[in-house]
Design a protein around this motif. Structure first.
Motif, PDB file in Angstrom:
ATOM      1  N   MET A 189       3.958  15.575  33.470  1.00 43.45           N
ATOM      2  CA  MET A 189       3.744  15.968  34.955  1.00 43.45           C
ATOM      3  C   MET A 189       5.243  15.387  35.752  1.00 43.45           C
ATOM      4  O   MET A 189       5.545  14.268  35.742  1.00 43.45           O
ATOM      5  CB  MET A 189       2.708  15.474  35.459  1.00 43.45           C
ATOM      6  N   SER A 190       5.675  16.269  36.344  1.00 43.84           N
ATOM      7  CA  SER A 190       6.835  15.828  37.419  1.00 43.84           C
ATOM      8  C   SER A 190       6.532  15.098  38.524  1.00 43.84           C
ATOM      9  O   SER A 190       5.204  15.064  38.789  1.00 43.84           O
ATOM     10  CB  SER A 190       7.675  17.374  37.795  1.00 43.84           C
ATOM     11  N   ASP A 202       4.751  17.189  40.866  1.00 50.74           N
ATOM     12  CA  ASP A 202       3.486  17.728  40.459  1.00 50.74           C
ATOM     13  C   ASP A 202       2.460  16.593  40.880  1.00 50.74           C
ATOM     14  O   ASP A 202       1.312  16.973  41.006  1.00 50.74           O
ATOM     15  CB  ASP A 202       3.331  18.322  38.907  1.00 50.74           C
ATOM     16  N   THR A 203       3.007  15.318  40.641  1.00 48.69           N
ATOM     17  CA  THR A 203       2.189  14.179  40.447  1.00 48.69           C
ATOM     18  C   THR A 203       1.908  13.947  42.255  1.00 48.69           C
ATOM     19  O   THR A 203       0.658  13.554  42.267  1.00 48.69           O
ATOM     20  CB  THR A 203       2.970  12.947  40.114  1.00 48.69           C
ATOM     21  N   GLU A 228      -0.785  16.630  43.117  1.00 46.44           N
ATOM     22  CA  GLU A 228      -2.000  16.587  42.756  1.00 46.44           C
ATOM     23  C   GLU A 228      -2.814  15.247  43.644  1.00 46.44           C
ATOM     24  O   GLU A 228      -3.927  15.137  43.778  1.00 46.44           O
ATOM     25  CB  GLU A 228      -1.907  15.860  40.956  1.00 46.44           C
ATOM     26  N   GLU A 267       8.539  21.033  48.283  1.00 48.94           N
ATOM     27  CA  GLU A 267       7.906  20.974  47.099  1.00 48.94           C
ATOM     28  C   GLU A 267       6.496  21.941  47.340  1.00 48.94           C
ATOM     29  O   GLU A 267       5.633  21.840  46.551  1.00 48.94           O
ATOM     30  CB  GLU A 267       7.565  19.549  46.823  1.00 48.94           C
TER      31      GLU A 267
END
Length: 321
Positions: free
Chosen positions: A1-2, A5-6, A9, A277
């Motif tokens: 996970m980039s 993305d972290t 989340e 992002e």
């Protein structure tokens, strides 16, 4: 996970926890949820950041303010909501309610209505894992009020003495139940107090999910390497009263407003937008998915059966297979 993305989340988990609790407030007002209800609103960065850094074999011991912990640990929302409703499909078969969530499969060893009551349990779990040779860390979550209890001192001392794999995670929201930390403790630096027992300890901005996650990662790596227990003082704030029975007359409104200005959810969503992002459409889609999940959990809880009266005396003692 980039990395992006972290962070997304982390944001998803925080929004999920908050929207779940906001729905619980409405259900409580409608008398569909009864009993005590201690809200985690404002503290979501701790649950999301901390519990995202541990593995499925690790253990978690929680407090009575535990909805966010349970969700971040991976407990299905339907099982949690059914427990709030007191239904047989709840994680504790409807017997525990808001303060006693439990999920043995996920090593979530429940909420505890006793202040500091989870600390001895956490030390015992860590001792069992160590003696069995398991590569597991026990995360023990508790509030600043626990620092006034004898178990706090006994458990930190014993864990340090025996170099047990425990992460003591103090959610310092400054007020315990209704008394300000400075009115109860002459020394208010809880990380410094923990360090006096020989633990590696440091304070963390508990309103920053990314900072919480990074601090937890460092602590867990240290514990797994055999360095003994760690202590994180997660400096956070609850936006709502201690419980829905609390008139909340002991805090200044200006102080509450100041802390709301550090709300971890807009803080992270704003950073993600600034970094390109996350956009507004992405955020709306995330909110819609969470709302749908909550709707499904409520529908499942409302249609779930109550435990039959004939089973009232079951589960008082362990049942033999």
């Amino acid at each position: 996970m980039s990395a992006a993305d972290t962070r997304i989340e982390l944001l998803r988990q925080m929004i999920r926890i908050r929207r779940f609790e906001e729905r619980c407030v409405r259900l409580y007002s409608a008398e569909k949820i009864r009993g005590f209800l201690h809200l985690y609103i404002g503290e979501e960065a701790v649950a999301a950041g901390l519990l995202g850094q541990i593995g499925p074999g690790d253990a978690v011991v929680s407090t009575y303010r535990e909805h966010g912990h349970a969700l971040a640990r991976g407990m299905p929302m339907a099982a949690l909501m059914a427990e709030m409703y007191g239904r047989a499909t709840g994680c504790s078969r409807g017997r525990g309610g808001s303060m006693h969530l439990f999920d043995a499969e996920r090593r979530f060893y429940g909420g505890n209505a006793i202040v500091a009551g989870g600390l001895p349990i956490a030390v015992g779990l860590a001792l069992a894992d160590a003696q069995a040779g398991r590569d597991a860390v026990t995360v023990c979550l508790f509030g600043d009020g626990a620092a006034a209890e004898g178990e706090f001192h006994e458990c930190l001392n014993l864990a340090a003495l025996w170099r047990l794999p425990v992460l003591f995670a103090c959610e310092n929201n400054r007020y315990a139940m209704g008394t300000a930390l400075a009115r109860e403790h002459a020394a208010t630096d809880l990380a410094l107090r923990a360090a006096s027992y020989g633990l590696v300890a440091w304070p963390v901005d508990g309103m920053d999910a990314v900072a919480v996650g990074e601090a937890t990662r460092r602590a867990v790596e240290s514990i797994r390497a055999g360095s003994g227990p760690c202590f994180l003082e997660l400096r956070t704030y609850r936006f709502r009263a201690h419980s829905l029975y609390d008139a909340d007359r002991y805090r200044d409104k200006a102080e509450i407003a100041e802390w709301k200005g550090r709300d971890p959810i807009p803080r992270l969503s704003g950073a993600l937008k600034d970094a390109g992002e996350l956009n507004e459409e992405d955020l709306k889609a995330l909110e819609a998915a969470i709302e749908s999940e909550i709707d499904d959990a409520v529908a499942a809880a409302e249609s779930a059966p109550e435990e039959p009266v004939a089973d009232l005396t079951r589960h008082v003692y362990a049942e033999r297979p």
